[in-house]
Write an enzyme that holds these catalytic residues in place. Structure first.
Site, PDB file in Angstrom:
ATOM      1  CD  GLU A  73      -3.057  -1.075   2.108  1.00 42.55           C
ATOM      2  OE1 GLU A  73      -3.614   0.130   2.611  1.00 42.55           O
ATOM      3  OE2 GLU A  73      -4.073  -1.982   2.112  1.00 42.55           O
ATOM      4  CE  LYS A  91       3.754  -1.665   7.603  1.00 43.54           C
ATOM      5  NZ  LYS A  91       4.274  -2.561   8.674  1.00 43.54           N
TER       6      LYS A  91
HETATM    7  P1  NAD Z   1      -2.488  -7.865  12.711  1.00 43.14           P
HETATM    8  O1  NAD Z   1      -3.358  -6.631  13.029  1.00 43.14           O
HETATM    9  O2  NAD Z   1      -3.212  -9.294  12.752  1.00 43.14           O
HETATM   10  O3  NAD Z   1      -1.282  -8.051  13.849  1.00 43.14           O
HETATM   11  C1  NAD Z   1      -0.583  -7.124  14.497  1.00 43.14           C
HETATM   12  C2  NAD Z   1      -0.029  -7.673  15.604  1.00 43.14           C
HETATM   13  O4  NAD Z   1       0.871  -6.499  16.125  1.00 43.14           O
HETATM   14  C3  NAD Z   1      -1.030  -7.950  16.840  1.00 43.14           C
HETATM   15  O5  NAD Z   1      -0.731  -9.170  17.549  1.00 43.14           O
HETATM   16  C4  NAD Z   1      -0.926  -6.780  18.148  1.00 43.14           C
HETATM   17  O6  NAD Z   1      -1.146  -7.299  19.305  1.00 43.14           O
HETATM   18  C5  NAD Z   1       0.630  -6.508  17.699  1.00 43.14           C
HETATM   19  N1  NAD Z   1       0.941  -4.883  18.030  1.00 43.14           N
HETATM   20  C6  NAD Z   1       0.148  -3.758  17.612  1.00 43.14           C
HETATM   21  N2  NAD Z   1       0.835  -2.840  18.076  1.00 43.14           N
HETATM   22  C7  NAD Z   1       1.857  -3.157  18.962  1.00 43.14           C
HETATM   23  C8  NAD Z   1       2.790  -2.584  19.600  1.00 43.14           C
HETATM   24  N3  NAD Z   1       2.679  -1.236  19.931  1.00 43.14           N
HETATM   25  N4  NAD Z   1       3.736  -3.430  20.063  1.00 43.14           N
HETATM   26  C9  NAD Z   1       3.670  -4.719  20.197  1.00 43.14           C
HETATM   27  N5  NAD Z   1       2.772  -5.269  19.561  1.00 43.14           N
HETATM   28  C10 NAD Z   1       1.870  -4.676  19.080  1.00 43.14           C
HETATM   29  O7  NAD Z   1      -1.656  -7.593  11.465  1.00 43.14           O
HETATM   30  P2  NAD Z   1      -1.177  -8.748   9.982  1.00 43.14           P
HETATM   31  O8  NAD Z   1      -2.179  -8.440   9.388  1.00 43.14           O
HETATM   32  O9  NAD Z   1      -0.687  -9.548  10.813  1.00 43.14           O
HETATM   33  O10 NAD Z   1       0.188  -7.756   9.585  1.00 43.14           O
HETATM   34  C11 NAD Z   1       1.422  -7.896  10.200  1.00 43.14           C
HETATM   35  C12 NAD Z   1       2.286  -6.950   9.610  1.00 43.14           C
HETATM   36  O11 NAD Z   1       2.138  -7.301   8.323  1.00 43.14           O
HETATM   37  C13 NAD Z   1       2.049  -5.354   9.832  1.00 43.14           C
HETATM   38  O12 NAD Z   1       3.099  -4.850   9.859  1.00 43.14           O
HETATM   39  C14 NAD Z   1       1.229  -5.241   8.253  1.00 43.14           C
HETATM   40  O13 NAD Z   1       1.462  -3.709   7.903  1.00 43.14           O
HETATM   41  C15 NAD Z   1       2.014  -6.257   7.356  1.00 43.14           C
HETATM   42  N6  NAD Z   1       1.207  -6.509   6.103  1.00 43.14           N
HETATM   43  C16 NAD Z   1      -0.032  -7.124   6.454  1.00 43.14           C
HETATM   44  C17 NAD Z   1      -0.550  -7.479   5.115  1.00 43.14           C
HETATM   45  C18 NAD Z   1      -2.023  -8.180   5.185  1.00 43.14           C
HETATM   46  O14 NAD Z   1      -2.660  -8.321   4.176  1.00 43.14           O
HETATM   47  N7  NAD Z   1      -2.699  -8.417   6.462  1.00 43.14           N
HETATM   48  C19 NAD Z   1       0.007  -7.605   3.963  1.00 43.14           C
HETATM   49  C20 NAD Z   1       1.144  -6.716   3.908  1.00 43.14           C
HETATM   50  C21 NAD Z   1       1.828  -6.470   4.976  1.00 43.14           C
HETATM   51  O1  DAU Z   2      -2.272  -4.619   0.543  1.00 42.13           O
HETATM   52  C1  DAU Z   2      -1.863  -5.117   1.683  1.00 42.13           C
HETATM   53  C2  DAU Z   2      -2.724  -4.419   2.751  1.00 42.13           C
HETATM   54  O2  DAU Z   2      -3.935  -5.392   2.826  1.00 42.13           O
HETATM   55  C3  DAU Z   2      -2.068  -4.586   4.186  1.00 42.13           C
HETATM   56  O3  DAU Z   2      -1.025  -3.972   4.360  1.00 42.13           O
HETATM   57  C4  DAU Z   2      -3.144  -4.277   5.165  1.00 42.13           C
HETATM   58  O4  DAU Z   2      -2.696  -4.413   6.501  1.00 42.13           O
HETATM   59  C5  DAU Z   2      -4.419  -5.182   5.025  1.00 42.13           C
HETATM   60  O5  DAU Z   2      -5.358  -4.765   6.126  1.00 42.13           O
HETATM   61  C6  DAU Z   2      -4.880  -5.111   3.613  1.00 42.13           C
HETATM   62  O6  DAU Z   2      -5.552  -3.848   3.396  1.00 42.13           O
HETATM   63  P1  DAU Z   2      -6.925  -3.550   2.497  1.00 42.13           P
HETATM   64  O7  DAU Z   2      -7.382  -2.279   2.778  1.00 42.13           O
HETATM   65  O8  DAU Z   2      -6.686  -3.879   1.006  1.00 42.13           O
HETATM   66  O9  DAU Z   2      -7.801  -4.958   3.063  1.00 42.13           O
HETATM   67  P2  DAU Z   2      -9.397  -5.013   3.491  1.00 42.13           P
HETATM   68  O10 DAU Z   2      -9.414  -6.294   3.955  1.00 42.13           O
HETATM   69  O11 DAU Z   2      -9.757  -4.093   4.555  1.00 42.13           O
HETATM   70  O12 DAU Z   2     -10.205  -4.533   2.219  1.00 42.13           O
HETATM   71  C7  DAU Z   2      -9.828  -5.163   0.838  1.00 42.13           C
HETATM   72  C8  DAU Z   2     -10.953  -4.709  -0.006  1.00 42.13           C
HETATM   73  O13 DAU Z   2     -12.118  -4.832   0.495  1.00 42.13           O
HETATM   74  C9  DAU Z   2     -10.699  -3.216  -0.056  1.00 42.13           C
HETATM   75  O14 DAU Z   2     -10.735  -2.669  -1.488  1.00 42.13           O
HETATM   76  C10 DAU Z   2     -11.977  -2.665   0.749  1.00 42.13           C
HETATM   77  C11 DAU Z   2     -12.959  -3.604   0.441  1.00 42.13           C
HETATM   78  N1  DAU Z   2     -13.897  -3.919   1.755  1.00 42.13           N
HETATM   79  C12 DAU Z   2     -13.577  -4.107   3.012  1.00 42.13           C
HETATM   80  C13 DAU Z   2     -14.148  -4.578   3.935  1.00 42.13           C
HETATM   81  C14 DAU Z   2     -13.509  -4.768   5.325  1.00 42.13           C
HETATM   82  C15 DAU Z   2     -15.174  -3.882   1.568  1.00 42.13           C
HETATM   83  O15 DAU Z   2     -15.794  -3.670   0.322  1.00 42.13           O
HETATM   84  N2  DAU Z   2     -16.015  -4.205   2.707  1.00 42.13           N
HETATM   85  C16 DAU Z   2     -15.494  -4.408   3.822  1.00 42.13           C
HETATM   86  O16 DAU Z   2     -16.363  -4.428   4.765  1.00 42.13           O
END
Ligand code: NAD
Ligand code: DAU
Length: 354
Positions: A137, A164
């Site tokens: 993102e 980020k």
């Molecule tokens: P998540 O929200 O599921 O988990 C985040 C974790 O960090 C939780 O366990 C929370 O308790 C911990 N945390 C939050 N604030 C904290 C703090 N101040 N100190 C210590 N721990 C803390 O997140 P996720 O989806 O697993 O994402 C993990 C990482 O990967 C993030 O850095 C996110 O930006 C990155 N990322 C996520 C996605 C995705 O699709 N979810 C994609 C690309 C990158």
């Molecule tokens: O691209 C990587 C990112 O993907 C990570 O860095 C983020 O941590 C992770 O949350 C995710 O971000 P998105 O915003 O893409 O994910 P989300 O699941 O929130 O939404 C995916 C798509 O679906 C987005 O276009 C918004 C849409 N959406 C989401 C929700 C929660 C809906 O239409 N309805 C919803 O209720």
């Protein structure tokens, strides 16, 4: 990084992706000591690690990455060789409701962690590594064509992605200024088990199951590139061991989907699994107000990671989505626990009061 014995701090290990990374490292590398540092916010859940919590090479430490003193004490206690940093506030919609929480954890928290690493490693940087896990993102929003490469300029558009992007810049600043050994990856949307049901896929699964409206933002035309979370964990393992210090790697699934198509696919899968007539769950689809500043399309070019380090995704999306649905249907207690309490307050603010 070579694979001799080492002590690794994984931050955010109780979250969605972090728990998969911790599990992979604990199981694959019995000679590593994995210390999971997590503040256990609403998104952190030790249930995610129940299966490995008593492994001899695993330790949990509750703590906040912003607390430099406490993290420094952990460095003295464990003498870490490496940090894999995943802890973050991760949900875009929450960043729109409360941007400063994202500045605190993602910017200040990452900078604090970098500072502790620098202070502890400054006289012996050799063999140390700070691995920063980031997101696609940071690159902003694509039009209908094109891909994000490692050279795409940063153009974050939500408070989450801005925080980020800022953390990524701090990581590179510590590399250039203080020669801190760093590596970074920017990944696309993950899906799989233990995903908090505020994100699109688990939220839709949960609402379909409970016959609740399926809130699709705008027209549902936004596109995301989805990757099986265990493939992301494997990519992190690969980059941690083989990545070039000071470099960054894009990670993605080569798997673009419009939101609407995913929601329909989930409805079809769940109609079958729940024994509902075909088309029943799709009647729950409800178009709601769009996300402000909603990025249209993300698509990662992960060629560099494949060419230089040999990683590629392993699982087909349809197969992964079926496995994901099965996990949620078989883990109702997990879903019930994480959606009780504060979840309802957030849900009302995000979907009901708007
Ligand atoms: P998540 O929200 O599921 O988990 C985040 C974790 O960090 C939780 O366990 C929370 O308790 C911990 N945390 C939050 N604030 C904290 C703090 N101040 N100190 C210590 N721990 C803390 O997140 P996720 O989806 O697993 O994402 C993990 C990482 O990967 C993030 O850095 C996110 O930006 C990155 N990322 C996520 C996605 C995705 O699709 N979810 C994609 C690309 C990158
Ligand atoms: O691209 C990587 C990112 O993907 C990570 O860095 C983020 O941590 C992770 O949350 C995710 O971000 P998105 O915003 O893409 O994910 P989300 O699941 O929130 O939404 C995916 C798509 O679906 C987005 O276009 C918004 C849409 N959406 C989401 C929700 C929660 C809906 O239409 N309805 C919803 O209720």
């Amino acid at each position: 990084m070579s694979s001799t014995t080492k002590t690794i701090m994984i931050t955010g290990g109780a979250g969605f992706i972090g728990s998969h990374v911790v599990r992979l490292f604990v199981r694959t590398y019995p000679h590593y000591h994995i210390v999971n540092l997590d503040a256990l916010t609403y998104a952190g859940n030790l249930e995610n690690l129940r299966d490995i919590e008593s492994a001899p090479n695993y330790t949990f430490e509750k703590g906040d990455i912003m607390d430099e003193k406490a993290i420094h004490a952990l460095f003295e206690k464990y003498q870490f060789d490496a940090v894999i940093h995943l802890a973050a506030e991760s949900h875009v919609d929450r960043s729109i409701l409360d941007p400063l929480a994202f500045v605190r954890t993602n910017v200040l928290g990452t900078a604090s962690l970098l500072n502790v690493c620098r202070n502890n490693w400054k006289d012996h940087m050799e063999g140390k590594l700070f691995y920063h896990v980031s997101t696609d993102e940071v690159y902003g929003s694509l039009g209908e064509v094109g891909f994000f490469t490692e050279e795409t300029p940063y153009d974050p558009r939500s408070p989450y992605s801005a925080s980020k992007a800022s953390s990524d810049h701090f990581v590179m600043a510590y590399f250039h200024t203080y020669h801190l050994p760093v590596v970074m990856s920017n990944c696309s949307n993950n899906y799989g088990s233990h995903h908090f049901p505020e994100k699109l896929i688990p939220l839709m699964i949960n609402n379909i199951k409970n016959n609740q409206p399926l809130p699709v933002y705008g027209k549902g035309a936004n596109v995301r590139d989805w990757l099986w979370v265990e493939d992301h964990a494997r990519a992190i393992d690969t980059i941690f061991h083989k990545g070039k210090v000071g470099d960054k790697y894009n990670v993605g699934g080569f798997n673009e989907w419009k939101n609407m198509d995913i929601v329909h696919l989930l409805c079809r899968i769940m109609d079958k699994k729940l024994g509902r007539p075909e088309g029943e769950s799709a009647k729950l689809i409800t178009f709601v107000k769009d996300r402000p500043g909603h990025d249209l399309r993300y698509a990662i070019d992960a060629t560099k990671l494949n060419r230089e380090l040999g990683w590629k995704p392993s699982l087909q999306f349809e197969e992964g989505l079926e496995k994901t649905v099965d996990w949620y249907l078989q883990n109702e207690d997990w879903v019930r626990d994480v959606t009780s309490g504060n979840y309802q307050k957030y849900y009302d603010e995000q979907y009901v009061k708007r």
